[in-house]
Structures are given as structure tokens and as C-alpha cells.
Design a protein around this motif. Structure first.
Motif, PDB file in Angstrom:
ATOM      1  N   GLY A 198       0.848  -1.185   0.000  1.00  0.00           N
ATOM      2  CA  GLY A 198       0.000   0.000   0.000  1.00  0.00           C
ATOM      3  C   GLY A 198       0.880   1.231   0.000  1.00  0.00           C
ATOM      4  N   PRO A 199       0.321   2.422  -0.213  1.00  0.00           N
ATOM      5  CA  PRO A 199       1.128   3.647  -0.279  1.00  0.00           C
ATOM      6  C   PRO A 199       1.837   3.945   1.036  1.00  0.00           C
ATOM      7  N   GLY A 200       2.721   4.950   1.021  1.00  0.00           N
ATOM      8  CA  GLY A 200       3.386   5.367   2.245  1.00  0.00           C
ATOM      9  C   GLY A 200       2.377   5.812   3.283  1.00  0.00           C
ATOM     10  N   LEU A 201       2.810   5.909   4.525  1.00  0.00           N
ATOM     11  CA  LEU A 201       1.904   6.301   5.606  1.00  0.00           C
ATOM     12  C   LEU A 201       1.271   7.670   5.355  1.00  0.00           C
ATOM     13  N   ASP A 202       1.954   8.510   4.566  1.00  0.00           N
ATOM     14  CA  ASP A 202       1.406   9.823   4.254  1.00  0.00           C
ATOM     15  C   ASP A 202       0.519   9.804   3.000  1.00  0.00           C
ATOM     16  N   GLY A 203       0.316   8.600   2.453  1.00  0.00           N
ATOM     17  CA  GLY A 203      -0.558   8.464   1.293  1.00  0.00           C
ATOM     18  C   GLY A 203       0.124   8.628  -0.049  1.00  0.00           C
ATOM     19  N   THR A 204       1.412   8.951  -0.046  1.00  0.00           N
ATOM     20  CA  THR A 204       2.123   9.151  -1.307  1.00  0.00           C
ATOM     21  C   THR A 204       2.558   7.796  -1.887  1.00  0.00           C
ATOM     22  N   PRO A 205       2.606   7.704  -3.221  1.00  0.00           N
ATOM     23  CA  PRO A 205       3.026   6.443  -3.842  1.00  0.00           C
ATOM     24  C   PRO A 205       4.520   6.207  -3.692  1.00  0.00           C
ATOM     25  N   TRP A 206       4.923   4.977  -3.897  1.00  0.00           N
ATOM     26  CA  TRP A 206       6.340   4.628  -3.854  1.00  0.00           C
ATOM     27  C   TRP A 206       6.974   4.941  -5.202  1.00  0.00           C
ATOM     28  N   GLU A 207       8.196   5.442  -5.172  1.00  0.00           N
ATOM     29  CA  GLU A 207       8.924   5.797  -6.377  1.00  0.00           C
ATOM     30  C   GLU A 207       9.845   4.632  -6.747  1.00  0.00           C
ATOM     31  N   ILE A 208       9.516   3.954  -7.840  1.00  0.00           N
ATOM     32  CA  ILE A 208      10.255   2.762  -8.254  1.00  0.00           C
ATOM     33  C   ILE A 208      11.184   3.116  -9.406  1.00  0.00           C
ATOM     34  N   GLY A 209      12.473   2.840  -9.259  1.00  0.00           N
ATOM     35  CA  GLY A 209      13.438   3.131 -10.311  1.00  0.00           C
ATOM     36  C   GLY A 209      13.579   1.974 -11.287  1.00  0.00           C
ATOM     37  N   ILE A 210      13.707   2.297 -12.582  1.00  0.00           N
ATOM     38  CA  ILE A 210      13.956   1.296 -13.621  1.00  0.00           C
ATOM     39  C   ILE A 210      15.425   1.395 -14.011  1.00  0.00           C
ATOM     40  N   SER A 211      16.148   0.289 -13.912  1.00  0.00           N
ATOM     41  CA  SER A 211      17.588   0.304 -14.162  1.00  0.00           C
ATOM     42  C   SER A 211      17.920   0.637 -15.608  1.00  0.00           C
ATOM     43  N   ASP A 212      18.987   1.388 -15.771  1.00  0.00           N
ATOM     44  CA  ASP A 212      19.536   1.691 -17.087  1.00  0.00           C
ATOM     45  C   ASP A 212      20.364   0.481 -17.524  1.00  0.00           C
ATOM     46  N   PRO A 213      20.042  -0.152 -18.668  1.00  0.00           N
ATOM     47  CA  PRO A 213      20.802  -1.340 -19.105  1.00  0.00           C
ATOM     48  C   PRO A 213      22.298  -1.087 -19.239  1.00  0.00           C
ATOM     49  N   ASP A 214      22.694   0.150 -19.568  1.00  0.00           N
ATOM     50  CA  ASP A 214      24.113   0.467 -19.716  1.00  0.00           C
ATOM     51  C   ASP A 214      24.776   0.780 -18.390  1.00  0.00           C
ATOM     52  N   ARG A 215      23.969   1.171 -17.414  1.00  0.00           N
ATOM     53  CA  ARG A 215      24.480   1.495 -16.071  1.00  0.00           C
ATOM     54  C   ARG A 215      23.490   0.952 -15.048  1.00  0.00           C
ATOM     55  N   PRO A 216      23.540  -0.360 -14.785  1.00  0.00           N
ATOM     56  CA  PRO A 216      22.542  -1.002 -13.923  1.00  0.00           C
ATOM     57  C   PRO A 216      22.387  -0.384 -12.537  1.00  0.00           C
ATOM     58  N   ASP A 217      23.429   0.321 -12.070  1.00  0.00           N
ATOM     59  CA  ASP A 217      23.328   0.951 -10.754  1.00  0.00           C
ATOM     60  C   ASP A 217      22.606   2.291 -10.810  1.00  0.00           C
ATOM     61  N   SER A 218      22.266   2.738 -12.031  1.00  0.00           N
ATOM     62  CA  SER A 218      21.557   4.004 -12.212  1.00  0.00           C
ATOM     63  C   SER A 218      20.156   3.740 -12.768  1.00  0.00           C
ATOM     64  N   ALA A 219      19.267   4.683 -12.544  1.00  0.00           N
ATOM     65  CA  ALA A 219      17.895   4.543 -13.039  1.00  0.00           C
ATOM     66  C   ALA A 219      17.716   5.340 -14.325  1.00  0.00           C
TER      67      ALA A 219
END
Length: 296
Positions: free
Chosen positions: A170-191
Motif C-alpha cells: 500500500g502507499p506510504g503512511l502519508d498516502g504518497t506512492p512509492w517511487e520505483i526506479g527502472i535500471s539503465d541497461p548500460d548502467r545497472p546501478d543508475s535509473a
């Protein structure tokens, strides 16, 4: 699980998360002990050890997982095959040359979910060299199971992340959604992008994550079970669905097809998705209105 895992839950101030997290870990470890091919006492190992000799009795939970694997096999035209793990015998970290046609033919002969015999609560692998590997199904199944466990304990905020397969509680306790990062195939440690979610699940699969390098050329760990050869497909696919197991199977099937067929499959499934092809071009139905923002 063989990957980094995270469980995050929101509790009222002063709440003790320890008993809840402990319950989650017990459930995760139960699944791992039951279905890991690395555990000699797991049901998967028992099935594999009995290959070519005898049928093995399985419980209802295992039957349901195998039923879902059958659905994935059929929808993927045989590309999503839980008996294809034997290809690691010729494609692995020690591989220094492209396997010969003869070697591939020998291994491919032991692949084929359609060859497996199932009767009610039993399963029989008819070829002694056959194996099953549920790694492509169980991880997402576990994520959904943990979310269900948390809902049963009245937890309504947080998420479960098992190696990039994310199920939202479910959303954060404050009602805000979670921010999900999608990995960059060239730099997997970056979104390369972010997606905001407060329900459902999102999974990301990519052929860039693991590879074998031979004479300077990279070969994806994604292998075609009908030929035994690496698949040239989309670099990365992220899918949003109501359950992690559904999102995960859609994204995996897309990667097991050619780029064009993979995109057609994603369109057919009508689930929000983000695909990155071999030219690093981004496409998909996840729009800004869904919380998608490129390049952050």
C-alpha cells in the motif's frame, strides 16, 4: 532467493516491526527450502533426483505453481520452459567457446515441459537427464504471498522487493506512492526512469543483467529452449500488474521472444509496460499520467 531482498512496512509511531518481519522471513525461508534446486532436500531436488526412475508425489501448493508454469509454457509457445535449466551445462561462467551443435542437441533433447507426465498430485520426468527449475516462477509467487501475509496482519503500507520483483502492500503512511526506479541497461546501478505506484506490482527483467563473454562478444543468459542458443531480444522489460507473478511472467515471456514479437506480446497483454530495445529506444504504455518520468 539468491538476490538482494527488501521488505519495507509502515507502522504507527511506536509500533514494533520485528514480529511482523520475522513472520515474513519464516515464509520466505519456507519457500526457499521447499523449491530451491540448491537444497538437496527440496521438492525440486527430489523431483530431479527421481528423473527417469519414478513419479514423485507433490502437495497442492506445488501443483498450483506447476499449473501456472504450464500456462506460461503455453502462452510463450514453449519458450518459457521450466525444464530448460539444463542448458547451464553448456552455457555457464566457465564457458570459453560457443557450444557445438552436437553438445546443444544433447542438452536440448532433455528439455520439454510437454514431455513431463503429471497425474493429480504426482510428477514424473521421463528422461534421466531432465530437471525442473522454478526460479523463474517462485520468486514472484513468494512476493505475492508475503504481501498477502502482511495484509492479513492489517499492514497497509509498504512493499516487498525480491531481486527487482516488487509487490506493493500500500502507499506510504502519508498516502504518497512509492517511487520505483527502472535500471539503465548500460548502467545497472543508475535509473533510466521512475514509476510511482501505490498498489499492484512491478517487475523488471533484462537480458543485460547476466551474460557470458566469448572472444569479446557478450551472449545473454536468456536461452531459447528449442535451440539451446542465446536469444537476441529486448534489453529490458518492466511490467505493471495486479500481482507480481503475473507481471513477472509477462515480462519474461516478452524477453524470450524477438524484439518485434516481444513488443507485440506486450501490446496483446494490455498491461502497462516499459521496454528498452537493443538500440536503447524506450517504448511502452506507461505514460506520465501513470507516474512515469524518463531520465532522472
Amino acid at each position: 532467493m539468491g538476490c538482494p531482498c527488501e521488505i519495507r512496512i509502515g507502522l504507527p509511531e511506536g509500533g514494533d516491526p520485528s514480529p511482523i518481519i520475522d513472520a515474513c522471513m519464516i515464509e520466505i525461508r519456507r519457500f526457499e527450502a521447499k523449491y530451491s534446486r540448491y537444497d538437496a532436500n527440496s521438492i525440486v531436488s527430489k523431483i530431479n533426483q527421481a528423473a527417469g526412475q519414478a513419479a514423485v508425489r507433490i502437495d497442492d501448493e506445488t501443483c498450483k505453481i506447476l499449473d501456472y508454469a504450464t500456462v506460461c509454457f503455453e502462452l510463450s509457445d514453449g519458450k518459457f520452459d521450466i525444464t530448460s535449466g539444463v542448458l547451464r551445462r553448456v552455457w555457464n561462467s566457465r564457458t570459453r567457446a560457443i557450444p557445438s551443435d552436437q553438445d546443444l542437441e544433447q542438452v536440448v533433447a532433455a528439455i520439454g515441459w510437454e514431455k513431463v507426465r503429471r497425474e493429480k498430485n504426482t510428477i514424473f520426468l521421463p528422461i534421466s537427464a531432465m530437471e525442473i527449475d522454478l526460479g523463474g516462477v517462485v520468486k514472484e509467487y513468494v512476493a505475492d504471498a508475503v504481501v498477502s501475509l502482511l495484509h492479513d496482519r492489517d499492514i497497509s503500507s509498504g512493499f516487498v522487493n525480491l531481486g527487482g520483483d516488487i509487490a506493493i502492500i500500500g502507499p506510504g503512511l502519508d498516502g504518497t506512492p512509492w517511487e520505483i526506479g527502472i535500471s539503465d541497461p548500460d548502467r545497472p546501478d543508475s535509473a533510466i526512469a521512475k514509476i510511482n505506484l501505490n498498489e499492484g506490482a512491478i517487475t523488471t527483467s533484462g537480458g543485460y543483467e547476466r551474460y557470458i563473454e566469448i572472444d569479446g562478444e557478450r551472449f545473454s543468459h536468456l536461452l531459447d529452449p528449442t535451440t539451446g542458443r542465446p536469444i537476441k531480444s529486448l534489453l529490458s522489460v518492466s511490467v505493471i500488474a495486479g500481482q507480481a507473478i503475473v507481471a513477472g511472467s509477462i515480462s519474461t515471456v516478452a524477453l524470450l521472444k524477438t524484439q518485434e514479437d516481444g513488443k507485440a506480446w506486450l501490446t496483446k497483454c494490455e498491461a502497462p509496460y516499459l521496454a528498452i530495445d537493443m538500440n536503447r529506444e524506450i517504448s511502452g504504455t506507461i505514460l506520465a499520467s501513470s507516474g512515469f518520468n524518463p531520465g532522472y
